[in-house]
Structure formats: C-alpha cells, structure tokens
Design a protein around this motif. Structure first.
Motif, PDB file in Angstrom:
ATOM      1  N   ALA A 156      51.255  28.717  44.991  1.00  0.00           N
ATOM      2  CA  ALA A 156      52.206  29.564  45.372  1.00  0.00           C
ATOM      3  C   ALA A 156      51.029  30.944  43.830  1.00  0.00           C
ATOM      4  CB  ALA A 156      53.300  30.291  44.692  1.00  0.00           C
ATOM      5  N   ARG A 157      50.158  32.035  43.571  1.00  0.00           N
ATOM      6  CA  ARG A 157      49.796  32.411  42.840  1.00  0.00           C
ATOM      7  C   ARG A 157      50.605  34.163  42.713  1.00  0.00           C
ATOM      8  NH1 ARG A 157      48.559  28.583  39.749  1.00  0.00           N
ATOM      9  NH2 ARG A 157      46.918  30.053  38.550  1.00  0.00           N
ATOM     10  N   GLY A 158      50.591  34.894  40.876  1.00  0.00           N
ATOM     11  CA  GLY A 158      50.832  35.841  40.880  1.00  0.00           C
ATOM     12  C   GLY A 158      49.707  36.515  40.324  1.00  0.00           C
ATOM     13  N   LEU A 159      49.565  37.438  39.646  1.00  0.00           N
ATOM     14  CA  LEU A 159      48.819  38.851  38.649  1.00  0.00           C
ATOM     15  C   LEU A 159      48.495  38.020  37.703  1.00  0.00           C
ATOM     16  CD1 LEU A 159      49.611  41.515  40.284  1.00  0.00           C
ATOM     17  CD2 LEU A 159      48.100  40.591  41.376  1.00  0.00           C
ATOM     18  N   ASP A 160      47.674  38.176  37.311  1.00  0.00           N
ATOM     19  CA  ASP A 160      47.196  37.787  35.415  1.00  0.00           C
ATOM     20  C   ASP A 160      47.623  38.523  34.710  1.00  0.00           C
ATOM     21  OD1 ASP A 160      45.264  39.815  35.768  1.00  0.00           O
ATOM     22  OD2 ASP A 160      43.571  37.863  35.601  1.00  0.00           O
ATOM     23  N   ARG A 161      46.750  38.712  33.630  1.00  0.00           N
ATOM     24  CA  ARG A 161      47.262  39.736  32.175  1.00  0.00           C
ATOM     25  C   ARG A 161      46.960  41.069  33.031  1.00  0.00           C
ATOM     26  NH1 ARG A 161      45.713  37.623  26.538  1.00  0.00           N
ATOM     27  NH2 ARG A 161      47.347  35.937  27.416  1.00  0.00           N
ATOM     28  N   GLY A 178      46.157  42.035  35.587  1.00  0.00           N
ATOM     29  CA  GLY A 178      46.924  43.120  36.858  1.00  0.00           C
ATOM     30  C   GLY A 178      46.048  42.224  38.253  1.00  0.00           C
ATOM     31  N   ALA A 179      45.172  41.197  38.247  1.00  0.00           N
ATOM     32  CA  ALA A 179      44.303  41.008  38.703  1.00  0.00           C
ATOM     33  C   ALA A 179      45.401  39.875  39.533  1.00  0.00           C
ATOM     34  CB  ALA A 179      42.515  40.620  38.339  1.00  0.00           C
ATOM     35  N   ILE A 180      44.688  39.013  41.154  1.00  0.00           N
ATOM     36  CA  ILE A 180      45.276  37.994  41.443  1.00  0.00           C
ATOM     37  C   ILE A 180      44.682  36.796  40.634  1.00  0.00           C
ATOM     38  CG2 ILE A 180      43.710  37.329  43.392  1.00  0.00           C
ATOM     39  CD1 ILE A 180      46.331  36.924  45.654  1.00  0.00           C
ATOM     40  N   GLU A 181      45.402  35.725  40.813  1.00  0.00           N
ATOM     41  CA  GLU A 181      44.664  34.892  39.481  1.00  0.00           C
ATOM     42  C   GLU A 181      44.680  33.471  40.912  1.00  0.00           C
ATOM     43  OE1 GLU A 181      47.236  33.326  35.046  1.00  0.00           O
ATOM     44  OE2 GLU A 181      48.847  33.589  37.405  1.00  0.00           O
ATOM     45  N   PRO A 182      43.499  32.824  40.820  1.00  0.00           N
ATOM     46  CA  PRO A 182      42.437  32.108  41.676  1.00  0.00           C
ATOM     47  C   PRO A 182      44.419  30.393  40.846  1.00  0.00           C
ATOM     48  CG  PRO A 182      41.623  32.260  40.078  1.00  0.00           C
ATOM     49  CD  PRO A 182      42.576  33.313  39.862  1.00  0.00           C
ATOM     50  N   PRO A 183      43.369  29.585  41.334  1.00  0.00           N
ATOM     51  CA  PRO A 183      43.917  28.440  41.740  1.00  0.00           C
ATOM     52  C   PRO A 183      43.271  27.943  39.891  1.00  0.00           C
ATOM     53  CG  PRO A 183      43.410  27.645  43.442  1.00  0.00           C
ATOM     54  CD  PRO A 183      43.045  29.500  43.197  1.00  0.00           C
ATOM     55  N   SER A 184      44.156  27.043  39.716  1.00  0.00           N
ATOM     56  CA  SER A 184      43.209  26.807  38.207  1.00  0.00           C
ATOM     57  C   SER A 184      41.911  25.553  38.202  1.00  0.00           C
ATOM     58  CB  SER A 184      44.440  25.544  37.318  1.00  0.00           C
ATOM     59  OG  SER A 184      44.621  24.502  38.081  1.00  0.00           O
ATOM     60  N   TYR A 185      40.927  25.524  37.580  1.00  0.00           N
ATOM     61  CA  TYR A 185      39.445  25.543  37.052  1.00  0.00           C
ATOM     62  C   TYR A 185      39.691  23.894  37.326  1.00  0.00           C
ATOM     63  CZ  TYR A 185      38.658  30.486  34.853  1.00  0.00           C
ATOM     64  OH  TYR A 185      38.148  31.429  35.305  1.00  0.00           O
ATOM     65  N   ASP A 186      40.584  23.229  37.121  1.00  0.00           N
ATOM     66  CA  ASP A 186      40.995  21.694  37.250  1.00  0.00           C
ATOM     67  C   ASP A 186      41.199  20.998  38.940  1.00  0.00           C
ATOM     68  OD1 ASP A 186      43.124  22.757  37.204  1.00  0.00           O
ATOM     69  OD2 ASP A 186      43.641  21.080  35.396  1.00  0.00           O
ATOM     70  N   GLN A 187      41.097  22.698  39.816  1.00  0.00           N
ATOM     71  CA  GLN A 187      41.643  22.181  41.266  1.00  0.00           C
ATOM     72  C   GLN A 187      41.083  22.545  42.139  1.00  0.00           C
ATOM     73  OE1 GLN A 187      46.188  24.269  40.527  1.00  0.00           O
ATOM     74  NE2 GLN A 187      46.573  22.199  41.058  1.00  0.00           N
ATOM     75  N   PRO A 188      39.283  22.879  42.526  1.00  0.00           N
ATOM     76  CA  PRO A 188      38.949  22.984  43.122  1.00  0.00           C
ATOM     77  C   PRO A 188      38.877  22.973  44.605  1.00  0.00           C
ATOM     78  CG  PRO A 188      37.789  21.341  42.357  1.00  0.00           C
ATOM     79  CD  PRO A 188      38.757  21.340  41.446  1.00  0.00           C
ATOM     80  N   VAL A 196      42.524  23.077  46.212  1.00  0.00           N
ATOM     81  CA  VAL A 196      43.627  23.911  46.326  1.00  0.00           C
ATOM     82  C   VAL A 196      43.222  25.383  46.227  1.00  0.00           C
ATOM     83  CG1 VAL A 196      45.984  24.719  45.475  1.00  0.00           C
ATOM     84  CG2 VAL A 196      44.295  22.055  44.756  1.00  0.00           C
ATOM     85  N   VAL A 197      44.179  25.551  46.967  1.00  0.00           N
ATOM     86  CA  VAL A 197      44.223  27.050  47.581  1.00  0.00           C
ATOM     87  C   VAL A 197      44.930  27.755  47.289  1.00  0.00           C
ATOM     88  CG1 VAL A 197      43.512  28.842  50.091  1.00  0.00           C
ATOM     89  CG2 VAL A 197      42.096  26.669  50.229  1.00  0.00           C
ATOM     90  N   GLY A 198      44.962  29.149  47.031  1.00  0.00           N
ATOM     91  CA  GLY A 198      46.133  29.583  46.273  1.00  0.00           C
ATOM     92  C   GLY A 198      46.164  30.825  47.615  1.00  0.00           C
ATOM     93  N   TRP A 199      47.896  31.172  46.969  1.00  0.00           N
ATOM     94  CA  TRP A 199      48.570  31.867  48.552  1.00  0.00           C
ATOM     95  C   TRP A 199      48.909  32.976  47.478  1.00  0.00           C
ATOM     96  CZ3 TRP A 199      53.930  31.726  48.901  1.00  0.00           C
ATOM     97  CH2 TRP A 199      54.639  33.100  49.636  1.00  0.00           C
ATOM     98  N   TYR A 200      49.055  34.507  47.693  1.00  0.00           N
ATOM     99  CA  TYR A 200      49.613  35.816  47.171  1.00  0.00           C
ATOM    100  C   TYR A 200      50.878  35.654  47.492  1.00  0.00           C
ATOM    101  CZ  TYR A 200      50.900  40.199  44.505  1.00  0.00           C
ATOM    102  OH  TYR A 200      51.011  41.278  44.342  1.00  0.00           O
ATOM    103  N   ALA A 201      52.203  34.720  46.569  1.00  0.00           N
ATOM    104  CA  ALA A 201      53.243  34.677  46.326  1.00  0.00           C
ATOM    105  C   ALA A 201      54.096  35.769  47.064  1.00  0.00           C
ATOM    106  CB  ALA A 201      53.390  33.738  45.400  1.00  0.00           C
TER     107      ALA A 201
END
Length: 232
Positions: A98-103, A105-115, A117-122
């Motif tokens: 699950a991912r939210g928005l960063d500071r 206001g953009a959606i956060e992708p998965p972290s750089y060390d998790q290529p 992994v897929v992020g879902w806009y929770a």
C-alpha cells in the motif's frame, strides 16, 4: 553503477538516451500522477475511450491490434485489499504494498530497493470494487529491469489477476495500452473511469526516453483493464 546495457532485454520498451543504464523512477517522475488523483476527488467518470495524446517511444506497441474480441464485464466485487499482482504475459507475480502520497502530493512508488514490488494507491479504489484502482511500479533500476519493464508490450485482451485479502481473485482484461508524452499528459483520460459502474484497473510506469538533465523519463505507460472474471 555497473554500466550494463540491457536495452534489448525481453520486450520492454523504455528507451534510454545515450550510453549507460536506466535509472530508478524518482519521486519527480511520479509527480504527473498528482493531477489525476485530484481529478478522482472530483468524481471524474465516463471518459471517452481512445482520446489520449499521441504515443511516443513505444516500439513494441507498433502493430498492436486496434480491435480485439473482449469478454463481457462482470459485476464489481465488494472492496478488499490486494496482496499480489499476476500478469502471465509478462511473467510477473509481484507482491503488492500500500502506498500514499509524498510530501509533494505525488503518489509514492515502492522503495528503490524493491524493484520487483508493485505499489497500490491505498487511498483510492480497492481492486474489484467499482471505480479505478491504481497500481504503480518501477520500469528499471540502475542495473536491471524492474517489475513493469515490459508493461508497454501488453496487448489488448491479455489478463491481469489480483489476489485479494478476502481470498478472491479479481481477473481483469486489458482494453487499452498507451504511452503518453508528459508534455501532452491528460490526467482525465489516464485515470478517469471509462464506464460508470465498472471495476477498472490502471497500471502505470515510466516510458519514452530517460532525460539525464531532469533525471526523469519523458512519458508514462498507462495500461487500462476492466473486471472480466472472479474466482476463489
């Protein structure tokens, strides 16, 4: 940085300018998603199909069939969180976070060390429920392709399966694949619901060429799909 060149890997189409490797998707590269999320809050629906800007940098999309016989839409499910995303045509079986928005206001992708992994806009739609569920993933890292490297090579009619927390499988059928230049990005077209009452899915990553000055890609790959089957 390894300097490895994998531009011919599989059927991926993220084109890199100059020599060297690709880059991980930065927070700036995902900023284009912000307007789409804002439009969602305004309940944008019934977007006309096929009204996107011209595609760019998508070699694999050339020759993609304009029409395909698609299965019927099935009624939406009740909401449940996604656990895994399977795309058989890409050989992808990826865990979902699950991912939210960063500071900014953009959606956060998965972290750089998790290529992988897929992020879902929770904060948005749960996959299988009415509306549009959004998934994002990296196209590559500094050394190798990432989970959505082959995304622009998907074809209309291919399947995307989401394993959900309620034990159900939501199966989606691809009905549109676009590579949209950032200078002509239409957030309403990319993220708005195509047909009211449907359960829809969007998979988004970067595409086009890598701009070394801004350290971002020049386009977004946007795959649209709709709920066409369910199962245990």
């Amino acid at each position: 940085m390894s300097g490895r060149d994998y531009s011919d890997y599989g059927s991926g189409t993220a084109t890199r300018s100059g020599s060297g490797t690709g880059r991980v998707v930065t927070g700036v590269a995902w900023a284009v998603l912000l307007l789409g999320l804002w439009l969602w809050s305004r309940e944008v629906t019934d977007v006309r199909h096929g009204m996107s800007a011209p595609t760019t940098g998508d070699v694999a999309a050339v020759g993609r069939p304009a029409q395909a016989e698609l299965p019927p839409v099935v009624p939406p499910l009740t909401g449940a969180r996604p656990n895994r995303l399977d795309i058989p045509a890409m050989g992808v079986q990826a865990p979902v976070v699950a991912r939210g928005l960063d500071r900014d206001g953009a959606i956060e992708p998965p972290s750089y060390d998790q290529p992988g992994v897929v992020g879902w806009y929770a904060r948005g739609t749960r996959p299988g429920a009415p509306g549009t569920a959004l998934f994002v993933g990296h196209v590559d890292t500094e050394t190798r392709p990432a989970v959505f490297y082959k995304l622009s090579a998907l074809r209309i009619g291919e399947k995307i399966r989401v394993a959900r927390s309620d034990g159900r499988i939501a199966e989606f059928t691809v009905d549109d694949v676009q590579v949209i230049d950032r200078d002509h990005f239409d957030a309403r077209q990319a993220y708005g619901v195509r047909q009211s009452g449907r359960a829809e899915l969007r998979l988004v990553t970067c595409g086009g060429t890598f701009d070394r000055t801004s350290r971002t890609y020049t386009a977004n790959v946007v795959v649209s799909a709709y709920l066409s089957g369910t199962g245990p």
